[in-house]
Scaffold this motif. Structure first.
Motif, PDB file in Angstrom:
ATOM      1  N   LEU A 132       0.638  -1.186   0.020  1.00  0.00           N
ATOM      2  CA  LEU A 132       0.078   0.077   0.222  1.00  0.00           C
ATOM      3  C   LEU A 132       0.958   1.161   0.069  1.00  0.00           C
ATOM      4  CD1 LEU A 132      -2.866  -0.888   2.332  1.00  0.00           C
ATOM      5  CD2 LEU A 132      -3.013  -0.169  -0.041  1.00  0.00           C
ATOM      6  N   SER A 133       2.076   1.108   0.357  1.00  0.00           N
ATOM      7  CA  SER A 133       2.940   2.376   0.532  1.00  0.00           C
ATOM      8  C   SER A 133       3.480   2.727  -0.929  1.00  0.00           C
ATOM      9  CB  SER A 133       4.193   2.139   1.460  1.00  0.00           C
ATOM     10  OG  SER A 133       3.758   2.041   2.762  1.00  0.00           O
ATOM     11  N   MET A 134       3.119   1.832  -1.883  1.00  0.00           N
ATOM     12  CA  MET A 134       3.882   2.038  -3.255  1.00  0.00           C
ATOM     13  C   MET A 134       2.620   2.039  -4.117  1.00  0.00           C
ATOM     14  SD  MET A 134       5.784  -1.263  -4.074  1.00  0.00           S
ATOM     15  CE  MET A 134       4.606  -2.557  -4.989  1.00  0.00           C
ATOM     16  N   ILE A 135       1.716   1.182  -3.921  1.00  0.00           N
ATOM     17  CA  ILE A 135       0.703   0.629  -5.158  1.00  0.00           C
ATOM     18  C   ILE A 135      -0.246   2.114  -5.806  1.00  0.00           C
ATOM     19  CG2 ILE A 135      -1.164   0.026  -3.956  1.00  0.00           C
ATOM     20  CD1 ILE A 135       0.382  -1.991  -6.820  1.00  0.00           C
ATOM     21  N   VAL A 136      -0.299   2.932  -5.032  1.00  0.00           N
ATOM     22  CA  VAL A 136      -1.184   4.095  -5.603  1.00  0.00           C
ATOM     23  C   VAL A 136      -0.446   4.807  -6.497  1.00  0.00           C
ATOM     24  CG1 VAL A 136      -2.335   6.187  -5.188  1.00  0.00           C
ATOM     25  CG2 VAL A 136      -2.690   4.424  -3.577  1.00  0.00           C
ATOM     26  N   VAL A 137       0.867   4.969  -6.478  1.00  0.00           N
ATOM     27  CA  VAL A 137       1.768   5.603  -7.499  1.00  0.00           C
ATOM     28  C   VAL A 137       1.833   4.742  -8.844  1.00  0.00           C
ATOM     29  CG1 VAL A 137       4.097   6.488  -8.125  1.00  0.00           C
ATOM     30  CG2 VAL A 137       2.787   7.254  -5.864  1.00  0.00           C
ATOM     31  N   LEU A 138       2.071   3.378  -8.213  1.00  0.00           N
ATOM     32  CA  LEU A 138       2.503   2.515  -9.470  1.00  0.00           C
ATOM     33  C   LEU A 138       1.334   2.263 -10.266  1.00  0.00           C
ATOM     34  CD1 LEU A 138       4.978   1.124  -9.871  1.00  0.00           C
ATOM     35  CD2 LEU A 138       4.059  -1.008  -8.401  1.00  0.00           C
ATOM     36  N   GLY A 139      -0.032   2.202  -9.570  1.00  0.00           N
ATOM     37  CA  GLY A 139      -1.180   2.157 -10.324  1.00  0.00           C
ATOM     38  C   GLY A 139      -1.488   3.145 -11.286  1.00  0.00           C
ATOM     39  N   ALA A 140      -1.102   4.401 -11.028  1.00  0.00           N
ATOM     40  CA  ALA A 140      -1.457   5.458 -11.627  1.00  0.00           C
ATOM     41  C   ALA A 140      -0.498   5.566 -12.846  1.00  0.00           C
ATOM     42  CB  ALA A 140      -1.208   7.021 -10.965  1.00  0.00           C
ATOM     43  N   LEU A 141       0.829   5.129 -12.905  1.00  0.00           N
ATOM     44  CA  LEU A 141       1.773   5.150 -13.907  1.00  0.00           C
ATOM     45  C   LEU A 141       1.311   3.908 -14.846  1.00  0.00           C
ATOM     46  CD1 LEU A 141       4.974   5.622 -11.970  1.00  0.00           C
ATOM     47  CD2 LEU A 141       4.033   7.425 -13.366  1.00  0.00           C
ATOM     48  N   HIS A 142       0.836   2.701 -14.248  1.00  0.00           N
ATOM     49  CA  HIS A 142       0.523   1.580 -15.099  1.00  0.00           C
ATOM     50  C   HIS A 142      -0.604   2.004 -16.058  1.00  0.00           C
ATOM     51  CE1 HIS A 142      -0.926  -2.072 -16.422  1.00  0.00           C
ATOM     52  NE2 HIS A 142      -1.855  -2.337 -15.474  1.00  0.00           N
ATOM     53  N   ALA A 143      -1.625   2.667 -15.294  1.00  0.00           N
ATOM     54  CA  ALA A 143      -2.722   2.928 -16.031  1.00  0.00           C
ATOM     55  C   ALA A 143      -2.296   3.738 -17.309  1.00  0.00           C
ATOM     56  CB  ALA A 143      -3.774   3.868 -15.183  1.00  0.00           C
ATOM     57  N   GLU A 144      -1.554   4.537 -17.378  1.00  0.00           N
ATOM     58  CA  GLU A 144      -1.138   5.223 -18.509  1.00  0.00           C
ATOM     59  C   GLU A 144      -0.015   4.743 -19.388  1.00  0.00           C
ATOM     60  OE1 GLU A 144      -4.132   7.787 -17.746  1.00  0.00           O
ATOM     61  OE2 GLU A 144      -2.484   8.282 -19.500  1.00  0.00           O
ATOM     62  N   LEU A 145       1.023   3.952 -18.795  1.00  0.00           N
ATOM     63  CA  LEU A 145       2.252   3.702 -19.495  1.00  0.00           C
ATOM     64  C   LEU A 145       2.399   2.002 -19.595  1.00  0.00           C
ATOM     65  CD1 LEU A 145       4.328   5.956 -17.552  1.00  0.00           C
ATOM     66  CD2 LEU A 145       3.782   6.043 -20.009  1.00  0.00           C
ATOM     67  N   GLY A 146       1.636   1.266 -18.885  1.00  0.00           N
ATOM     68  CA  GLY A 146       1.431  -0.287 -19.107  1.00  0.00           C
ATOM     69  C   GLY A 146       2.756  -0.771 -18.404  1.00  0.00           C
ATOM     70  N   LEU A 147       2.700  -0.945 -17.058  1.00  0.00           N
ATOM     71  CA  LEU A 147       3.622  -1.853 -16.443  1.00  0.00           C
ATOM     72  C   LEU A 147       4.032  -3.148 -16.694  1.00  0.00           C
ATOM     73  CD1 LEU A 147       5.581  -1.240 -13.779  1.00  0.00           C
ATOM     74  CD2 LEU A 147       3.749  -2.312 -12.463  1.00  0.00           C
ATOM     75  N   THR A 148       5.411  -3.335 -16.872  1.00  0.00           N
ATOM     76  CA  THR A 148       5.793  -4.908 -17.321  1.00  0.00           C
ATOM     77  C   THR A 148       6.789  -5.386 -16.222  1.00  0.00           C
ATOM     78  OG1 THR A 148       7.878  -4.020 -18.615  1.00  0.00           O
ATOM     79  CG2 THR A 148       5.670  -4.268 -19.814  1.00  0.00           C
ATOM     80  N   ALA A 149       7.615  -4.566 -15.468  1.00  0.00           N
ATOM     81  CA  ALA A 149       8.613  -5.201 -14.456  1.00  0.00           C
ATOM     82  C   ALA A 149       8.609  -4.093 -13.301  1.00  0.00           C
ATOM     83  CB  ALA A 149       9.682  -5.496 -15.401  1.00  0.00           C
ATOM     84  N   LEU A 150       8.809  -4.908 -12.227  1.00  0.00           N
ATOM     85  CA  LEU A 150       9.384  -3.789 -11.052  1.00  0.00           C
ATOM     86  C   LEU A 150      10.140  -4.402 -10.208  1.00  0.00           C
ATOM     87  CD1 LEU A 150       8.244  -1.593  -8.902  1.00  0.00           C
ATOM     88  CD2 LEU A 150       6.763  -3.203  -7.795  1.00  0.00           C
ATOM     89  N   ASN A 151      11.218  -3.519 -10.171  1.00  0.00           N
ATOM     90  CA  ASN A 151      12.284  -3.876  -8.723  1.00  0.00           C
ATOM     91  C   ASN A 151      12.070  -3.035  -7.708  1.00  0.00           C
ATOM     92  OD1 ASN A 151      13.403  -5.809 -10.224  1.00  0.00           O
ATOM     93  ND2 ASN A 151      15.400  -4.670 -11.072  1.00  0.00           N
ATOM     94  N   ALA A 152      11.855  -3.592  -6.686  1.00  0.00           N
ATOM     95  CA  ALA A 152      11.574  -2.706  -5.357  1.00  0.00           C
ATOM     96  C   ALA A 152      12.504  -2.953  -4.057  1.00  0.00           C
ATOM     97  CB  ALA A 152      10.002  -2.818  -4.997  1.00  0.00           C
ATOM     98  N   SER A 153      12.802  -1.661  -3.490  1.00  0.00           N
ATOM     99  CA  SER A 153      13.698  -2.112  -2.474  1.00  0.00           C
ATOM    100  C   SER A 153      12.834  -1.335  -1.328  1.00  0.00           C
ATOM    101  CB  SER A 153      15.033  -1.560  -2.417  1.00  0.00           C
ATOM    102  OG  SER A 153      15.618  -2.396  -3.131  1.00  0.00           O
ATOM    103  N   SER A 154      12.253  -1.942  -0.171  1.00  0.00           N
ATOM    104  CA  SER A 154      11.521  -1.334   0.688  1.00  0.00           C
ATOM    105  C   SER A 154      12.548  -0.812   1.996  1.00  0.00           C
ATOM    106  CB  SER A 154      10.446  -2.192   1.305  1.00  0.00           C
ATOM    107  OG  SER A 154      10.987  -3.010   2.175  1.00  0.00           O
ATOM    108  N   TYR A 155      12.113   0.460   2.573  1.00  0.00           N
ATOM    109  CA  TYR A 155      12.854   0.863   3.869  1.00  0.00           C
ATOM    110  C   TYR A 155      11.543   0.921   4.834  1.00  0.00           C
ATOM    111  CZ  TYR A 155      16.119   2.340   0.221  1.00  0.00           C
ATOM    112  OH  TYR A 155      17.241   2.068  -0.779  1.00  0.00           O
TER     113      TYR A 155
END
Ligand code: 2RA
Length: 351
Positions: A132-155
């Motif tokens: 939930l700390s990242m998905i709202v941003v990722l979802g907005a980008l995906h809707a316009e640009l079509g996400l295909t891969a993600l590398n994530a490092s959490s803190y």
């Protein structure tokens, strides 16, 4: 008449934030019942400015309840969410028990609110706070640009491990405070902190711990698999390539995630700013020349997901690198649960 709401787990770290959110957001509820373990029953807690007596978790307490927000351990949700649903409540569950159940929608209102109505078990799942700390941003980008891969490092903040995590961090900080020799020799912090590591596998003060959750197959942690599996389900991208590393850091509350996201279409920083500037639930805070980028110290206690450090990857015009912060107790848990519950209240009130 307004629907009746039950808050199950009202006395925990997230339950406390749930009461705060219910007291500050527009009120859409009739009666609000506060439910906790038998040992907390009888306590009087404040919600919407009124004192409410905490009730013990029993089947009868769900009679007449329209919506039940759960924030309790997985095993308690696994047992009691179906009971509440059987008594007629729609359950919004913040545990991991039902997130990957094909008959339970995994909902983030800014990303897939439409899934709220598709709830054959009468249960809706709230994602893990790290997702939930990242998905709202990722979802907005995906809707316009079509996400295909993600590398994530959490803190990840200590409060992700509940009140015990918060207490452990503060206790350790008290032990190391003022000793400027620490953090300069192997094991020196560990010796001062001692054996009481609380819910963490290593000292957290003056340290970072590359571990959160439990050990799963092939060395992955449960937290890392949650980012992968939950992102795929929420974005409806079953083949999304995801690689995550989850790290605990000495922050009380607010998770941060550094992301490398790859899209079907070429991306530019300007296009990403354009998308995120107006995205619901997002604060764009991105001007490194002025020292402006999200940090937990600024984001804690706020509702949006803050995003900054956006730049196109130097070696791949289809990828962005970016950094997000989100309060793991608010949007990471209580707020998202409350937002889903509000969607249900609107549905039930007009019905
Ligand atoms: C953590 N995301 O931070 C997990 C559960 N809240 O420990």
């Amino acid at each position: 008449n307004r629907p009746t709401l039950a808050v199950v787990g009202a006395t925990g770290a997230v339950g406390t934030v749930m009461r705060d959110i219910l007291s500050t957001r527009q009120n859409v509820w009739g009666e609000i019942r506060l439910i906790a373990s038998a040992r907390s029953a009888g306590r009087r807690l404040t919600v919407r400015g009124e004192e409410v007596e905490v009730q013990a978790l029993t089947a009868d307490v769900f009679d007449g309840v329209d919506v039940a927000m759960f924030d309790v351990p997985d095993e308690v949700s696994a047992e009691w969410a179906p009971v509440a649903a059987e008594r007629g409540a729609v359950v919004v569950d913040n545990s991991g028990s039902f997130r990957m159940d094909p008959d339970v929608p995994l909902v983030v209102p800014e990303v897939n609110a439409r899934m709220t109505r598709n709830r054959p078990r009468g249960i809706i799942a709230n994602p893990n706070c790290t997702t939930l700390s990242m998905i709202v941003v990722l979802g907005a980008l995906h809707a316009e640009l079509g996400l295909t891969a993600l590398n994530a490092s959490s803190y990840q903040a200590a409060s992700g491990a509940g009140q015990a995590g918060i207490d452990t961090l503060h206790d350790q900080l008290n032990k190391v405070a003022g000793n400027r020799e620490l953090g300069t020799h192997p094991g020196d912090v560990r010796r001062v902190v001692g054996s009481d590591l609380g819910p963490f596998p290593a000292p957290l003060a003056l340290n970072v711990v590359p571990w959160a959750g439990s050990l799963k197959n092939d060395g992955w942690s449960s937290e890392e698999l949650k980012i992968r599996n939950e992102s795929r389900k929420i974005l409806d991208l079953p083949d999304l390539k995801v690689s995550a590393t989850c790290v605990r850091v000495p922050v009380v509350t607010t998770h941060s995630v550094a992301m490398h996201a790859t899209f079907e279409n070429e991306v530019t920083t300007e296009r990403a700013w354009e998308i995120l500037r107006d995205a619901p639930g997002v604060v764009l805070y991105d001007d490194p020349a002025r020292g402006e980028f999200p940090t937990p110290a600024d984001v804690v206690g706020t509702d949006p997901t803050w995003v900054g450090r956006i730049r196109r990857s130097l070696d791949d015009p289809y990828s962005l690198d970016l950094f997000v912060c989100g309060d793991n107790l608010r949007k990471g848990a209580a707020l998202n649960t409350a937002q889903i519950a509000e969607l249900l209240a609107a549905e039930l009130t007009t019905a």
